[in-house]
Design an enzyme around this catalytic site. Sequence first.
Site, mmCIF file in Angstrom:
data_model
loop_
_atom_site.group_PDB
_atom_site.id
_atom_site.type_symbol
_atom_site.label_atom_id
_atom_site.label_comp_id
_atom_site.label_asym_id
_atom_site.label_seq_id
_atom_site.Cartn_x
_atom_site.Cartn_y
_atom_site.Cartn_z
ATOM 1 N N CYS A 187 9.685 -20.366 13.652
ATOM 2 C CA CYS A 187 10.778 -20.667 14.585
ATOM 3 C C CYS A 187 11.559 -19.426 15.017
ATOM 4 O O CYS A 187 11.992 -19.319 16.157
ATOM 5 C CB CYS A 187 11.709 -21.708 13.990
ATOM 6 S SG CYS A 187 12.335 -21.248 12.387
ATOM 7 N N HIS A 229 16.355 -22.376 9.923
ATOM 8 C CA HIS A 229 15.736 -22.678 11.210
ATOM 9 C C HIS A 229 16.441 -21.887 12.311
ATOM 10 O O HIS A 229 17.582 -21.450 12.137
ATOM 11 C CB HIS A 229 15.834 -24.188 11.476
ATOM 12 C CG HIS A 229 15.026 -24.638 12.664
ATOM 13 N ND1 HIS A 229 13.722 -24.248 12.883
ATOM 14 C CD2 HIS A 229 15.337 -25.449 13.711
ATOM 15 C CE1 HIS A 229 13.284 -24.805 14.004
ATOM 16 N NE2 HIS A 229 14.243 -25.532 14.522
ATOM 17 N N ASP A 244 15.206 -26.349 21.576
ATOM 18 C CA ASP A 244 14.438 -25.904 20.406
ATOM 19 C C ASP A 244 12.958 -25.890 20.778
ATOM 20 O O ASP A 244 12.295 -26.924 20.770
ATOM 21 C CB ASP A 244 14.689 -26.851 19.227
ATOM 22 C CG ASP A 244 13.995 -26.378 17.945
ATOM 23 O OD1 ASP A 244 13.047 -25.574 18.032
ATOM 24 O OD2 ASP A 244 14.385 -26.841 16.849
#
Length: 627
Positions: A187, A229, A244
Amino acid sequence: GLEGDGNGNSRSQPRQGTHLNGRHGPTNLFEQTPPITSGPDKGTQVTVEIHREDSSPQLIKRLCLGKGSQRLRGHDNKGFQRTEAARPPGAKDLHAYPWDKSSLKSMPVDLQQFKKLDAYALEVNIKNSVEELVKALLKKARTDLEKVRAIWMWICHHIEYDVVGYHNKSQLSSKPRDVLQMGKSICEGYAELFEHMCSLAGIQCKKLSGHAKGHGYKTGQTFTGDSDHAWNAVYLEGRWHLLDSTWGSGSVDDSFTKFTHRYNEFYFLTHPALFINNHFPDNSNWQLLKPTLTLKEFENNMLHSSNFYMLGLLATNPETPIIQTVNGKASVSVDCRSGTLFMFKLKGTDEHGLMTLKKYGMKLDIYPQKTGSHKLEIFAKPSKAEASDDVYKCVVEYVVECESVDKAMRFPKALHQPVGPSWFSERQGFLRPSHRDPILHTNDGRCSLTFTLGKDISVLTSLHTDGSSLAEDMGRRYVLQTLRKNQIELMVRLPHAGNFVLKIYSKKKSDPGNYDYIFNYLIRCLNTEVKWPPFPQRYSKWLQDYEIVEPLSGLLPANRNVHFKLKMHGIAKVLVQAENTHPLTQNKGCWEGTCNTSGCREVFVMVHENANHSFYSHVLKYEVETQ
């Protein structure tokens, strides 16, 4: 940090101490200090940004042409526009919490208008230079929104999650150039590439970090230590928005060894009141919410998967992920806009519950048959699904903690969810049910239901219970169907006390094919003295709108005169065959007469369909009690 795959697969817990994207501590450009407030009544907030020694503030060029005119951007030597300084989120960026159930996005987005742009972005295939890639993507993008969309679509479809790198962080680079050339990252790399591409396109974008309820999340768990994250905020049309791209790109399997590209629209410009459902930023200003949530509230809140909102579901009750049973029972309900089908699994099975479909959602009563903690998963799918959507997707999970078991609520294996009539059975032509509840209680072992039937419907019914007391062919004998015009009556008689399932099937009369299962009821009888014989056996020549007035019992007394009264139309003659043959006479639409049962084990009713024919057809068969 990757979202669980959302298909109801359980999510495995990561090993203690491994962070879901392998960062130890956020690498934010600025560290946030608490705001300094001037005076108790003024309420002005000044946020102080402390620059770390190793971070050089971004180069900023601003050219302003007075109020209301468009911004001019300085150019750097590569021919790209330099982005203006990102302002921190302020009052005009905030959305009300909880969600107002309006839009899934934080700004109006017409996905139809993106179709051509999306298709174009997917086709761009440049892997050697981020600058070249952005130039190619911007060819078809005019507005800032379109530029962000093109970058988003490209990343979601061309970068895959690096499951190997996730397990072996030392080999991993999240620098945009490396992510692009490798075609994969975790991520952190997705977010850095997104930020870099936006800045090349002249759009303010910020990488955010925090905690996520992603892969490996366990209901009710707490979050401690470093963030796990990363995602982005983009500045569009005068406001900050959240997205995202890691979670937009797909999902990993339970063992965290295989990534599957599965594009997810939900995480593009998600409404902040929904984004907070599974993203908690290190800096609470980036929740973009009013009021902001505390970490404790985030931990205690229900996790709704993106499928939950994409399927048009609105709310669950209770809103807490851990439920205690009361006297062996727990209840859950889901609200939705309309016409959604649901199913559930408690510890992998749907045997220990009673689910009813409502027009705007569903209600579920759970009766665990063991004490302890049980995982409850609820799945949904649209009722008018395209073939591609025709699978149930996990929308919400609970943990049911059961202290005592209600043994009386153990349901027959044959019970099928949902139970009782609903908009679904109405759509199949079963209108105006006499009993809307899923459970029928009977004290004497008899009950009767009626429906108005839609056009051209043929009905089949059967009774089921656990154990061997009702073989399949006998199950049909304990329900008697009678059709009067478009009203159908189902008379049920129970062979003994207990829990039974009444299953209802139908087909179009004009269809030669099989009957389809439509719905079922649970019938409960506690009276142990109940012992009804079955109805007489009906043969294929017994038509749906014929009616038995008497005798209803399929078991006749021995050595008795028994009176017969049957409503049948369109036939020439009716005979009852016992030891001797007894003709019935027609009287006001009924065929009536008496027959003696002595000296025989079975009694048949036969009809002569045409006076000129010599052969008879069997329509009913009765048994005679043995001496």
